[in-house]
Motif scaffolding. Structure first.
Motif, PDB file in Angstrom:
ATOM      1  N   PHE A  24       0.826  -1.204   0.000  1.00  0.00           N
ATOM      2  CA  PHE A  24       0.000   0.000   0.000  1.00  0.00           C
ATOM      3  C   PHE A  24       0.867   1.263   0.000  1.00  0.00           C
ATOM      4  CE2 PHE A  24      -1.725   3.345   2.768  1.00  0.00           C
ATOM      5  CZ  PHE A  24      -2.781   3.782   1.984  1.00  0.00           C
ATOM      6  N   VAL A  25       1.866   1.313   0.867  1.00  0.00           N
ATOM      7  CA  VAL A  25       2.737   2.485   0.961  1.00  0.00           C
ATOM      8  C   VAL A  25       3.516   2.682  -0.335  1.00  0.00           C
ATOM      9  CG1 VAL A  25       4.752   3.467   2.145  1.00  0.00           C
ATOM     10  CG2 VAL A  25       2.912   2.409   3.475  1.00  0.00           C
ATOM     11  N   THR A  26       3.999   1.598  -0.925  1.00  0.00           N
ATOM     12  CA  THR A  26       4.758   1.695  -2.170  1.00  0.00           C
ATOM     13  C   THR A  26       3.900   2.255  -3.295  1.00  0.00           C
ATOM     14  OG1 THR A  26       6.100  -0.211  -1.497  1.00  0.00           O
ATOM     15  CG2 THR A  26       6.180   0.418  -3.816  1.00  0.00           C
ATOM     16  N   ILE A  27       2.665   1.788  -3.408  1.00  0.00           N
ATOM     17  CA  ILE A  27       1.757   2.304  -4.439  1.00  0.00           C
ATOM     18  C   ILE A  27       1.473   3.780  -4.199  1.00  0.00           C
ATOM     19  CG2 ILE A  27      -0.563   2.125  -5.423  1.00  0.00           C
ATOM     20  CD1 ILE A  27      -0.506  -0.860  -4.638  1.00  0.00           C
ATOM     21  N   SER A  30       4.593   5.865  -5.128  1.00  0.00           N
ATOM     22  CA  SER A  30       4.961   5.852  -6.548  1.00  0.00           C
ATOM     23  C   SER A  30       3.847   6.376  -7.435  1.00  0.00           C
ATOM     24  CB  SER A  30       5.336   4.432  -6.982  1.00  0.00           C
ATOM     25  OG  SER A  30       4.205   3.571  -6.935  1.00  0.00           O
ATOM     26  N   GLY A  31       2.600   6.349  -6.937  1.00  0.00           N
ATOM     27  CA  GLY A  31       1.475   6.836  -7.715  1.00  0.00           C
ATOM     28  C   GLY A  31       1.046   5.929  -8.842  1.00  0.00           C
ATOM     29  N   SER A  32       1.489   4.677  -8.808  1.00  0.00           N
ATOM     30  CA  SER A  32       1.190   3.766  -9.902  1.00  0.00           C
ATOM     31  C   SER A  32       1.311   2.317  -9.439  1.00  0.00           C
ATOM     32  CB  SER A  32       2.152   4.006 -11.075  1.00  0.00           C
ATOM     33  OG  SER A  32       2.152   2.949 -11.990  1.00  0.00           O
ATOM     34  N   PHE A  33       0.333   1.492  -9.798  1.00  0.00           N
ATOM     35  CA  PHE A  33       0.418   0.066  -9.505  1.00  0.00           C
ATOM     36  C   PHE A  33       1.570  -0.566 -10.287  1.00  0.00           C
ATOM     37  CE2 PHE A  33      -3.622   0.714  -7.582  1.00  0.00           C
ATOM     38  CZ  PHE A  33      -3.895  -0.384  -6.790  1.00  0.00           C
ATOM     39  N   THR A  34       1.779  -0.107 -11.521  1.00  0.00           N
ATOM     40  CA  THR A  34       2.838  -0.688 -12.365  1.00  0.00           C
ATOM     41  C   THR A  34       4.210  -0.395 -11.798  1.00  0.00           C
ATOM     42  OG1 THR A  34       1.443  -0.450 -14.325  1.00  0.00           O
ATOM     43  CG2 THR A  34       3.802  -0.750 -14.685  1.00  0.00           C
ATOM     44  N   ARG A  35       4.458   0.861 -11.425  1.00  0.00           N
ATOM     45  CA  ARG A  35       5.761   1.200 -10.854  1.00  0.00           C
ATOM     46  C   ARG A  35       5.969   0.495  -9.520  1.00  0.00           C
ATOM     47  NH1 ARG A  35       4.555   6.342 -13.143  1.00  0.00           N
ATOM     48  NH2 ARG A  35       3.610   7.088 -11.207  1.00  0.00           N
ATOM     49  N   ALA A  36       4.935   0.435  -8.712  1.00  0.00           N
ATOM     50  CA  ALA A  36       5.051  -0.242  -7.422  1.00  0.00           C
ATOM     51  C   ALA A  36       5.334  -1.727  -7.619  1.00  0.00           C
ATOM     52  CB  ALA A  36       3.766  -0.051  -6.622  1.00  0.00           C
ATOM     53  N   ALA A  37       4.722  -2.332  -8.628  1.00  0.00           N
ATOM     54  CA  ALA A  37       4.936  -3.756  -8.892  1.00  0.00           C
ATOM     55  C   ALA A  37       6.399  -4.043  -9.207  1.00  0.00           C
ATOM     56  CB  ALA A  37       4.035  -4.215 -10.035  1.00  0.00           C
TER      57      ALA A  37
END
Length: 298
Positions: A24-27, A30-37
């Motif tokens: 959750f914090v990473t998303i 980063s503002g993006s599910f793709t970048r967080a992934a």
């Protein structure tokens, strides 16, 4: 935000999973599910499922999904504060029992562009996990850092190296293409000869820019030279020159330039070099540096 029911007590309240909180914090950051992934080495769909379950557990929407990014709902902003504190507390608790007590002194050298990117977070986390270790930080250019390490003065150095086909020294932490940058709406890129702002001799960004301009036959003049990238930024903000710059460091009013007359630039790398025979404290700091780059860049 809906108030929790008064009938709930400590035996019925669900527990928040640390792994899900980290996602959750990473998303959120980063503002993006793709970048967080990419940062947590999972697929966007796996992260989406985690967030869906978290939202169901809390009974609140946490993100507003938009075309190219996600943003936090008011409930999500509240959870972000809790999540960061819980993850920090978890790290401190685990470190207290699993990390050996370290003392001593570590000498660490870095270039200004690399240090400004990851140094504050690294030093803060290292101080929490190893408060008895003194860290001496030296900021300078790559050539100076390498020389001082070879002379035994620095345990660890973070340097920038070029993409010249040779095996880079040390352990690669991050790779990124260089681009031309200038002021939004500026005219520096249209001037002839092209005014460029560069770091001093020995900088890989400088070498990459000059080699690219020479190969393309572009007429240019070195308008400004400086020891640190802040000087390049100042020249670009004043619309007095363009500079080779990493996309990750370009912030308004600067922007990436797509001018046809500007030649493509090579990649550059950030490498971590360790002096042979460094002690446990320096190795521990090196581990924090590696983790910081993995978290930031995936």
């Amino acid at each position: 935000m809906t108030e929790p029911s008064a009938s709930l007590n400590h035996r019925t309240l669900p527990l928040l999973d640390a792994d899900v909180l980290r996602t959750f914090v990473t998303i959120a950051e980063s503002g993006s599910f793709t970048r967080a992934a990419r940062q947590v080495f999972r697929t966007p769909s796996a992260l989406s499922m985690q967030i869906k379950r978290l939202e169901e557990t809390l009974g609140q929407p946490l993100f507003v999904r938009e075309a190219r990014q996600v943003r936090l709902t008011p409930e999500g902003e509240v959870l972000l504060g809790y999540g960061r504190r819980l993850l920090k507390l978890n790290e401190e608790a685990v470190t207290q029992f699993l990390a050996p007590s370290l003392e001593g002194r570590v000498s660490f050298g870095t270039t200004d562009v690399v240090g400004s990117r990851i140094l504050p977070g690294v030093l803060a986390r290292f101080a929490r996990s190893h408060p008895a270790v003194q860290v001496d930080v030296v900021v300078g250019n790559t050539a100076t850092m390498v020389q001082r390490q070879e002379e035994g003065e620095l345990d660890l150095v973070l340097i920038t190296v070029g993409n010249d086909g040779q095996e880079p020294p040390g352990e690669i932490m991050h790779s990124e293409p260089l681009v031309w940058a200038g002021r939004e709406g500026g005219i520096a890129a249209q001037r002839a000869p092209l005014p460029v702002a560069l770091a001093n001799h020995g900088c890989v960004w400088r070498r990459a820019a000059l080699e690219a301009l020479d190969r393309a036959g572009v007429s240019y003049r070195i308008a400004y030279t400086c020891e640190h990238c802040a000087g390049q930024e100042a020249a670009m903000r004043a619309d007095l020159a363009v500079s080779p710059f990493p996309p990750s460091l370009i912030q308004p009013p600067l922007r990436k330039l797509d001018h046809d007359a500007l030649p493509a630039l090579a990649d550059y790398h950030v490498a971590l070099m360790r002096r042979p025979g460094i002690g446990s404290a320096a190795e521990a700091l090196a581990g924090h540096i590696v983790d910081a780059f993995q978290t930031t860049h995936g």
